[in-house]
Every structure is written in C-alpha cells, then in structure tokens.
Design a protein around this motif. Structure first.
Motif, short mmCIF file in Angstrom:
data_model
loop_
_atom_site.label_atom_id
_atom_site.label_comp_id
_atom_site.label_asym_id
_atom_site.label_seq_id
_atom_site.Cartn_x
_atom_site.Cartn_y
_atom_site.Cartn_z
N GLY A 57 0.48 -1.35 0.24
CA GLY A 57 -0.01 -0.13 -0.46
C GLY A 57 1.05 1.35 -0.20
O GLY A 57 0.31 2.45 0.09
N MET A 58 2.59 1.07 -0.17
CA MET A 58 2.91 2.49 -0.44
C MET A 58 2.80 2.75 -1.83
O MET A 58 3.10 1.69 -2.61
CB MET A 58 4.27 2.16 0.51
CG MET A 58 3.95 2.16 2.18
SD MET A 58 5.25 1.73 2.96
CE MET A 58 6.06 -0.42 2.25
N ALA A 59 4.06 3.67 -1.80
CA ALA A 59 4.61 4.47 -2.89
C ALA A 59 6.27 3.89 -3.33
O ALA A 59 6.69 3.57 -2.11
CB ALA A 59 4.80 5.86 -3.61
N GLU A 60 6.35 3.28 -4.54
CA GLU A 60 7.97 2.27 -4.61
C GLU A 60 9.16 3.63 -4.11
O GLU A 60 8.71 5.82 -4.52
CB GLU A 60 8.13 2.86 -6.28
CG GLU A 60 7.55 1.79 -6.40
CD GLU A 60 7.81 0.29 -5.76
OE1 GLU A 60 9.31 -0.01 -5.49
OE2 GLU A 60 7.19 -0.32 -5.26
N GLN A 61 10.09 4.16 -3.37
CA GLN A 61 10.42 5.28 -3.45
C GLN A 61 11.44 5.49 -3.74
O GLN A 61 11.68 6.61 -3.42
CB GLN A 61 11.04 4.42 -1.75
CG GLN A 61 10.20 4.32 -0.72
CD GLN A 61 9.31 5.61 -0.37
OE1 GLN A 61 9.75 6.42 0.43
NE2 GLN A 61 7.82 5.62 -0.70
N ASP A 62 11.93 5.18 -4.67
CA ASP A 62 13.50 5.24 -4.94
C ASP A 62 13.35 5.18 -6.92
O ASP A 62 14.38 5.19 -7.53
CB ASP A 62 14.49 4.54 -4.88
CG ASP A 62 15.14 5.19 -3.05
OD1 ASP A 62 14.94 5.60 -2.77
OD2 ASP A 62 15.38 3.83 -2.43
N VAL A 63 12.34 4.78 -7.63
CA VAL A 63 12.89 6.18 -9.25
C VAL A 63 10.95 6.05 -9.11
O VAL A 63 10.18 6.23 -8.60
CB VAL A 63 12.88 3.99 -9.66
CG1 VAL A 63 13.68 3.04 -10.00
CG2 VAL A 63 11.25 3.41 -9.20
N PHE A 64 11.08 6.37 -10.19
CA PHE A 64 10.43 7.55 -10.99
C PHE A 64 9.64 7.60 -12.19
O PHE A 64 10.51 7.12 -13.03
CB PHE A 64 11.15 9.42 -10.28
CG PHE A 64 11.81 9.35 -8.92
CD1 PHE A 64 10.01 10.20 -8.10
CD2 PHE A 64 12.46 8.63 -7.96
CE1 PHE A 64 11.06 10.33 -6.80
CE2 PHE A 64 12.70 8.95 -7.17
CZ PHE A 64 11.42 9.43 -6.18
N TYR A 65 8.74 8.16 -12.71
CA TYR A 65 8.66 8.77 -13.58
C TYR A 65 7.51 9.54 -14.55
O TYR A 65 7.40 10.51 -13.17
CB TYR A 65 7.88 7.12 -14.08
CG TYR A 65 5.77 7.45 -13.61
CD1 TYR A 65 5.18 7.75 -14.39
CD2 TYR A 65 5.68 7.81 -12.39
CE1 TYR A 65 3.89 8.36 -14.41
CE2 TYR A 65 4.94 7.48 -12.13
CZ TYR A 65 3.77 7.88 -12.44
OH TYR A 65 2.05 8.24 -12.45
N ASN A 98 9.75 8.22 2.63
CA ASN A 98 8.84 8.45 3.29
C ASN A 98 7.37 7.37 3.26
O ASN A 98 6.49 7.49 2.19
CB ASN A 98 7.88 10.00 2.68
CG ASN A 98 7.23 10.50 4.08
OD1 ASN A 98 7.30 10.02 4.86
ND2 ASN A 98 6.99 11.88 3.58
N PHE A 99 7.89 6.39 3.43
CA PHE A 99 7.15 5.15 3.42
C PHE A 99 6.29 5.29 3.82
O PHE A 99 4.45 4.58 2.61
CB PHE A 99 7.65 4.14 4.48
CG PHE A 99 8.79 3.29 3.92
CD1 PHE A 99 9.68 2.86 2.71
CD2 PHE A 99 10.30 3.53 5.53
CE1 PHE A 99 10.84 2.65 3.02
CE2 PHE A 99 11.22 3.62 5.08
CZ PHE A 99 11.70 3.40 3.80
N LEU A 100 5.32 5.94 5.40
CA LEU A 100 4.00 5.97 5.27
C LEU A 100 2.64 6.93 4.71
O LEU A 100 1.73 6.96 5.42
CB LEU A 100 3.71 6.18 6.48
CG LEU A 100 5.33 4.70 7.36
CD1 LEU A 100 4.83 5.51 8.83
CD2 LEU A 100 4.25 3.31 7.19
N ASP A 101 3.61 8.56 4.30
CA ASP A 101 2.56 9.64 3.41
C ASP A 101 2.33 9.17 1.94
O ASP A 101 3.26 8.74 0.89
CB ASP A 101 3.12 10.80 3.88
CG ASP A 101 2.71 11.55 3.53
OD1 ASP A 101 1.52 11.40 2.62
OD2 ASP A 101 3.23 12.73 3.52
#
Length: 250
Positions: A57-65, A98-101
């Motif tokens: 349920g989190m967003a991926e933290q270290d890759v971006f698109y 920022n795993f929880l936000d």
C-alpha cells in the motif's frame, strides 16, 4: 536499535557477574568451576518472500516516472500507475524515504534516465530461507529478473514501531560485516543471482519497539558505499524488501 542489540550483551554481562561472584566467595575452587556457557535462542527458521512497496500500500520510494512526457517532472509510482512501458528516472535531487505518507509522490525535478521501464522494475522476484542455530544465521536467497549485470546490496533495516509522526527514517546496517564487505553481489546477464551468507551472532528480528527487515538495493551508478547505502533515489534504489517476523517468545 540500541535496546535490541544490547539485550544479548546484558545477558552475557549478567552471566559473567555471577561467575565473578562465585570466584570471589571461594578463590580456591576457581580452577574447578565450570566455564560460563552461552545459552542461545531456540532454532529459528523461516521462508522469505520479497515484496515491492506497492504490495503493502505504499508508493515506490526510489524510482520515478514522468506522468506527462516532456514535462521535466517525475513522480513516485503507486499501485494506480498502469503504464508498464514508462521509462524510469532518478530525480535531480535526493528524495528521502517517506514510506507511510502515500501522498508524497512528487513532482520532483527529473534527473538521469535509469535505462529500464516500470515493467522491468516490477518483474523482479526474490525468495529464500533464513535459519538461526547455535548463534549462527544462514541466509540463502535466489533472485530473478533483476537489472542485468546490476550491482546490488543487502541491508538489515530497522524502523521504529509504532511509527513516529513525522517519520524519522530507518536505521540501515549492511548485511554481515559492518564495513559492507559482505553484502554486495552482481546479477548475471539475465538478472539472476544467488546470495548465500552466514552471520554470527544471528540477525535481530522484529521486537517490541522496532520492525526489522531485509532490503535489496540496486546501485544505478555501479558503486557501493561500504557501511552506508549511498544516496537514496539518486544512486541507490531499494527495489524489494522482506519484513522479518517477531523474535521467538514475543
């Protein structure tokens, strides 16, 4: 973290104190006293399956698109991101974990391309076993569909639980030797890897106040940083992780 790591030391200190007290009461019998025996935890064995941040349920933290191609702005992928052909980027600036936000997804200024797509990222798989017996832990992991020829490291991470508000981050230890000399491996041309290591003492599992896990980090610059993971999001990218269960008896 200090509380967990100190527990074994306190047990040994108490045993040593008892031995010293017995010796002081009867110095003449010191040579015949039995040596202090270290009592290890019961055998702990577990099957490990690595997951992605979006699986919990989190967003991926270290890759971006790029949500809008050509915009120069990048976002963290979430479970709602459906374009598996989207190229992945590093951000131009460091973006702390920022795993929880789940609202902390961007935008951030675009950095260098990482040379893989979102589908490539989510194709990775990892599983294995961990056994702790007589104070020695053995970790045996198999990985598939990693970045071909990618440089990876394994980390033993801790997070305060229940979490703080605001989130204060994780405490990241290299698996094995504290100098980071035992936690690195390189995937083959197909993205496969077999990682087997032993550690003594055994790994600290999750406890009353800390959640423990094993994290798999890809280093897009091909470098490792010894006892430190390197700068997350720009050069170090946590691809998968597995949460470790509570210690025996908790």
């Amino acid at each position: 973290m200090k509380h967990l790591l100190a527990s074994s030391a306190l047990v040994l200190l108490a045993q040593a104190s008892v031995a010293l007290a017995d010796g002081g009461a009867s110095a003449g019998a010191a040579n015949s006293a039995e040596p202090t025996r270290v009592v290890y935890d019961p055998v702990e064995q577990m099957t490990l399956t690595f997951v992605f941040h979006i699986d919990e349920g989190m967003a991926e933290q270290d890759v971006f698109y790029e949500m809008v191609p050509g915009s120069g702005e990048v976002f963290r992928p979430t479970a709602a991101t459906r374009d598996m052909d989207a190229p992945l980027y590093a951000p131009a600036i460091e973006v702390p974990h920022n795993f929880l936000d789940t609202s902390d997804t961007g935008p951030y200024p675009i950095g260098r391309p990482l040379g893989l797509t979102l589908g490539d990222w989510f194709a990775a798989e990892g599983s294995g076993t961990y056994i702790c017996e007589d104070g020695t832990g053995t970790l045996d992991l198999e990985f598939a569909n990693l970045v071909p020829n990618g440089v990876y490291t394994i980390w033993h991470d801790f997070m305060v639980w229940p979490p703080t508000e605001p989130f204060i981050g994780t405490y990241d230890l290299p698996f094995g030797a504290r100098d980071g000399s035992e936690n690195m491996f390189v995937a083959d041309e197909a993205g496969s890897a077999h990682f087997v290591r032993t550690v003594s003492p055994c790994l600290q599992l999750s406890g009353e106040h800390l959640l423990a896990d094993l994290g798999l980090a890809w280093h897009s610059d091909g470098e490792t940083y010894g006892p430190l993971p390197g700068e997350f999001s720009t050069v170090t990218h946590v691809q998968m992780y597995v949460t470790l269960p509570p210690r025996t008896g908790l």
